[in-house]
Motif scaffolding. Structure first.
Motif, PDB file in Angstrom:
ATOM      1  N   TRP A  48      25.413 -12.101-143.075  1.00 42.09           N
ATOM      2  CA  TRP A  48      24.011 -11.915-143.441  1.00 42.09           C
ATOM      3  C   TRP A  48      23.117 -12.167-142.225  1.00 42.09           C
ATOM      4  CZ3 TRP A  48      19.898 -15.303-143.221  1.00 42.09           C
ATOM      5  CH2 TRP A  48      18.735 -14.887-143.867  1.00 42.09           C
ATOM      6  N   TYR A  96      23.998 -12.129-138.914  1.00 43.54           N
ATOM      7  CA  TYR A  96      24.286 -11.334-137.714  1.00 43.54           C
ATOM      8  C   TYR A  96      24.933 -10.006-138.068  1.00 43.54           C
ATOM      9  CZ  TYR A  96      23.650 -16.025-135.864  1.00 43.54           C
ATOM     10  OH  TYR A  96      23.162 -17.257-135.585  1.00 43.54           O
ATOM     11  N   PHE A 117      28.109 -18.787-154.354  1.00 43.01           N
ATOM     12  CA  PHE A 117      27.420 -17.675-153.699  1.00 43.01           C
ATOM     13  C   PHE A 117      25.995 -17.561-154.213  1.00 43.01           C
ATOM     14  CE2 PHE A 117      31.479 -16.568-152.118  1.00 43.01           C
ATOM     15  CZ  PHE A 117      31.294 -15.671-151.089  1.00 43.01           C
ATOM     16  N   THR A 150      23.705 -20.335-152.802  1.00 41.65           N
ATOM     17  CA  THR A 150      23.555 -20.182-151.355  1.00 41.65           C
ATOM     18  C   THR A 150      22.601 -19.040-151.029  1.00 41.65           C
ATOM     19  OG1 THR A 150      25.806 -20.962-151.051  1.00 41.65           O
ATOM     20  CG2 THR A 150      24.788 -19.845-149.193  1.00 41.65           C
ATOM     21  N   PHE A 151      22.758 -17.918-151.731  1.00 34.86           N
ATOM     22  CA  PHE A 151      21.928 -16.769-151.362  1.00 34.86           C
ATOM     23  C   PHE A 151      20.568 -16.776-152.039  1.00 34.86           C
ATOM     24  CE2 PHE A 151      25.739 -15.429-149.298  1.00 34.86           C
ATOM     25  CZ  PHE A 151      25.228 -14.832-148.161  1.00 34.86           C
ATOM     26  N   TYR A 196      19.211 -18.346-148.751  1.00 30.54           N
ATOM     27  CA  TYR A 196      19.113 -17.416-147.623  1.00 30.54           C
ATOM     28  C   TYR A 196      18.264 -16.195-147.961  1.00 30.54           C
ATOM     29  CZ  TYR A 196      22.309 -19.996-144.752  1.00 30.54           C
ATOM     30  OH  TYR A 196      22.881 -20.974-143.993  1.00 30.54           O
ATOM     31  N   ARG A 219      14.619 -16.397-147.123  1.00 33.40           N
ATOM     32  CA  ARG A 219      14.210 -16.513-145.717  1.00 33.40           C
ATOM     33  C   ARG A 219      14.041 -15.126-145.122  1.00 33.40           C
ATOM     34  NH1 ARG A 219      18.121 -21.216-143.303  1.00 33.40           N
ATOM     35  NH2 ARG A 219      18.085 -22.567-145.120  1.00 33.40           N
ATOM     36  N   PRO A 220      13.306 -15.023-144.024  1.00 34.93           N
ATOM     37  CA  PRO A 220      13.195 -13.719-143.375  1.00 34.93           C
ATOM     38  C   PRO A 220      14.576 -13.248-142.936  1.00 34.93           C
ATOM     39  CG  PRO A 220      12.307 -15.456-141.991  1.00 34.93           C
ATOM     40  CD  PRO A 220      12.555 -16.058-143.330  1.00 34.93           C
ATOM     41  N   SER A 221      14.889 -12.006-143.265  1.00 39.63           N
ATOM     42  CA  SER A 221      16.213 -11.514-142.908  1.00 39.63           C
ATOM     43  C   SER A 221      16.198 -11.000-141.474  1.00 39.63           C
ATOM     44  CB  SER A 221      16.628 -10.407-143.865  1.00 39.63           C
ATOM     45  OG  SER A 221      15.756  -9.320-143.718  1.00 39.63           O
ATOM     46  N   PRO A 222      17.332 -11.072-140.804  1.00 41.32           N
ATOM     47  CA  PRO A 222      17.389 -10.622-139.421  1.00 41.32           C
ATOM     48  C   PRO A 222      17.138  -9.111-139.350  1.00 41.32           C
ATOM     49  CG  PRO A 222      19.532 -11.404-140.191  1.00 41.32           C
ATOM     50  CD  PRO A 222      18.604 -11.545-141.322  1.00 41.32           C
ATOM     51  N   ARG A 223      16.266  -8.700-138.458  1.00 38.58           N
ATOM     52  CA  ARG A 223      15.911  -7.278-138.385  1.00 38.58           C
ATOM     53  C   ARG A 223      16.563  -6.591-137.196  1.00 38.58           C
ATOM     54  NH1 ARG A 223      11.372  -9.914-140.497  1.00 38.58           N
ATOM     55  NH2 ARG A 223      11.167 -10.857-138.445  1.00 38.58           N
ATOM     56  N   ALA A 224      16.238  -7.042-136.031  1.00 35.26           N
ATOM     57  CA  ALA A 224      16.734  -6.360-134.844  1.00 35.26           C
ATOM     58  C   ALA A 224      18.081  -6.956-134.443  1.00 35.26           C
ATOM     59  CB  ALA A 224      15.737  -6.529-133.711  1.00 35.26           C
ATOM     60  N   VAL A 235      19.528  -9.135-132.783  1.00 35.25           N
ATOM     61  CA  VAL A 235      19.062 -10.273-131.999  1.00 35.25           C
ATOM     62  C   VAL A 235      20.062 -10.618-130.921  1.00 35.25           C
ATOM     63  CG1 VAL A 235      17.435 -11.992-132.787  1.00 35.25           C
ATOM     64  CG2 VAL A 235      19.288 -11.271-134.282  1.00 35.25           C
ATOM     65  N   PRO A 253      20.416 -22.690-134.210  1.00 34.45           N
ATOM     66  CA  PRO A 253      20.826 -22.596-135.612  1.00 34.45           C
ATOM     67  C   PRO A 253      20.690 -21.172-136.127  1.00 34.45           C
ATOM     68  CG  PRO A 253      18.685 -23.655-135.422  1.00 34.45           C
ATOM     69  CD  PRO A 253      19.189 -23.469-134.033  1.00 34.45           C
ATOM     70  N   LEU A 254      21.162 -20.943-137.325  1.00 33.56           N
ATOM     71  CA  LEU A 254      21.041 -19.631-137.937  1.00 33.56           C
ATOM     72  C   LEU A 254      19.584 -19.216-138.010  1.00 33.56           C
ATOM     73  CD1 LEU A 254      23.437 -20.009-140.957  1.00 33.56           C
ATOM     74  CD2 LEU A 254      23.768 -18.562-138.982  1.00 33.56           C
ATOM     75  N   PRO A 255      19.300 -17.913-137.872  1.00 31.73           N
ATOM     76  CA  PRO A 255      17.909 -17.485-137.997  1.00 31.73           C
ATOM     77  C   PRO A 255      17.372 -17.884-139.361  1.00 31.73           C
ATOM     78  CG  PRO A 255      19.400 -15.604-137.937  1.00 31.73           C
ATOM     79  CD  PRO A 255      20.206 -16.817-137.642  1.00 31.73           C
TER      80      PRO A 255
END
Lengths: 194, 113
Positions: free
Chosen positions: A36, A38, B74, B77-78, B81, B84-89, B91, B97-99
């Motif tokens: 999720w 990466y 699951f 946990t989700f 997560y 939270r803002p999800s990873p876009r580009a 990175v 730490p985790l984004p």
């Protein structure tokens, strides 16, 4: 084994499988969180896995589940004979074939410096994320391979000893196959298009 | 014997399907399709090879209990997560730490010194 002991051994294996579901569930959860976080790193890393060997291994394990089911079916006739030993030995042989193919896969990954640790070499900005994928890859497939090794030994025990709890061993074998059914797309098929 | 061979043929067909679908660009549906096919294969193995279909309630309770706890694992946990803002580009290098952790999103995360 009398009927009651037989029923108890099967139920015991189902309860053990329930604990195994949670055990692998936790490992898959850590995979899910990192995937999720990466998605690009995981897509890139999955492209470096050995798709042909992985697909072949999936077919090998599915076939071994068939031979195991046929061995248990022989046992249920009440007069297990030579056919049961043949199916059991075929199952163990297919399990061993899986481990050999997996070994060649690990060797290729070692040669490509994809094993996490000081020897890990990967070009590009996503190096750290790719390394995390391969950490999860080696943990998940390694633990699966340990389960399969134990399964092979249990199956050989069933082939030798008439009193072995073959139904419970069969359930264990199928469960190890189930784990691989989920690992296959999560490892090899993250991104194969485009 | 015949039923087992039929189940086996279905499992191999599903393996071919999941492999083939992976080469088509379906976007987010790629993951959904792969997991749905894996679940179908798992159901076939459980119901027929593991005889869950003909077994009494106790085996169903054991499998159900295992799956229920994983679903809670699951799910909770989700819930976190997912908020939270999800990873876009794509990175860059992982350095912290985790984004999303510590209230940061990957786009504005400060480089670690």
């Amino acid at each position: 084994m009398n009927e009651r002991a037989r029923g108890n051994s099967i139920l015991g294996m189902w309860i053990f499988i329930a604990t195994e579901i949670v055990f692998f569930g936790v490992l898959l959860l850590s995979y899910a969180i990192y995937r999720w976080a990466y998605p690009y790193g995981f897509a890139e890393a999955s492209g470096h896995t050995q798709l042909l060997k992985g697909t072949l291994n999936t077919a090998v394990l599915l076939t071994s589940s068939l031979t195991m089911a046929l061995a248990v079916r022989e046992a249920s006739t009440g007069r297990p004979g030579k056919a049961q030993s043949v199916w059991l030995l075929a199952t163990a042989a297919l399990g061993a074939a899986f481990l050999v193919i997996k070994g060649f896969e690990y060797r290729a990954e070692f040669a490509e410096h994809l094993v996490p640790g000081p020897g890990f070499v990967y070009p590009g900005p996503l190096r750290g994320q790719v390394e995390i994928f391969f950490k999860l890859y080696f943990t998940l497939t390694g633990i699966h391979a340990i389960h399969l090794t134990i399964g092979c030994l249990l199956v050989l025990w069933c082939a030798r000893a008439a009193r072995a709890p073959i139904e419970g061993v069969g359930l264990y074998w199928h469960f190890v196959d189930l784990v691989w059914i989920f690992l296959y797309p999560l490892i090899y098929l993250v991104k194969r298009c485009g | 014997m015949k039923a087992y061979l039929f189940v086996f043929a279905a499992l191999m067909a599903l393996l071919g399907a999941t492999l083939g679908l992976a080469f088509l660009d379906l976007g987010a549906l790629n993951l959904v399709a792969a997991l749905a096919i894996a679940a179908a294969k798992a159901a076939l193995v459980l119901l027929f090879f593991m005889h869950l279909r003909e077994s009494d309630g106790l085996a169903w309770i054991a499998v159900g209990a295992g799956l229920t706890w994983v679903a809670i694992l699951f799910g909770l946990t989700f819930v976190d997560y997912g908020s939270r803002p999800s990873p876009r580009a794509p990175v860059t290098e992982i350095v912290g730490p985790l984004p999303g952790a510590l209230g940061e999103s990957p786009s504005d995360a400060a480089p670690v010194k």
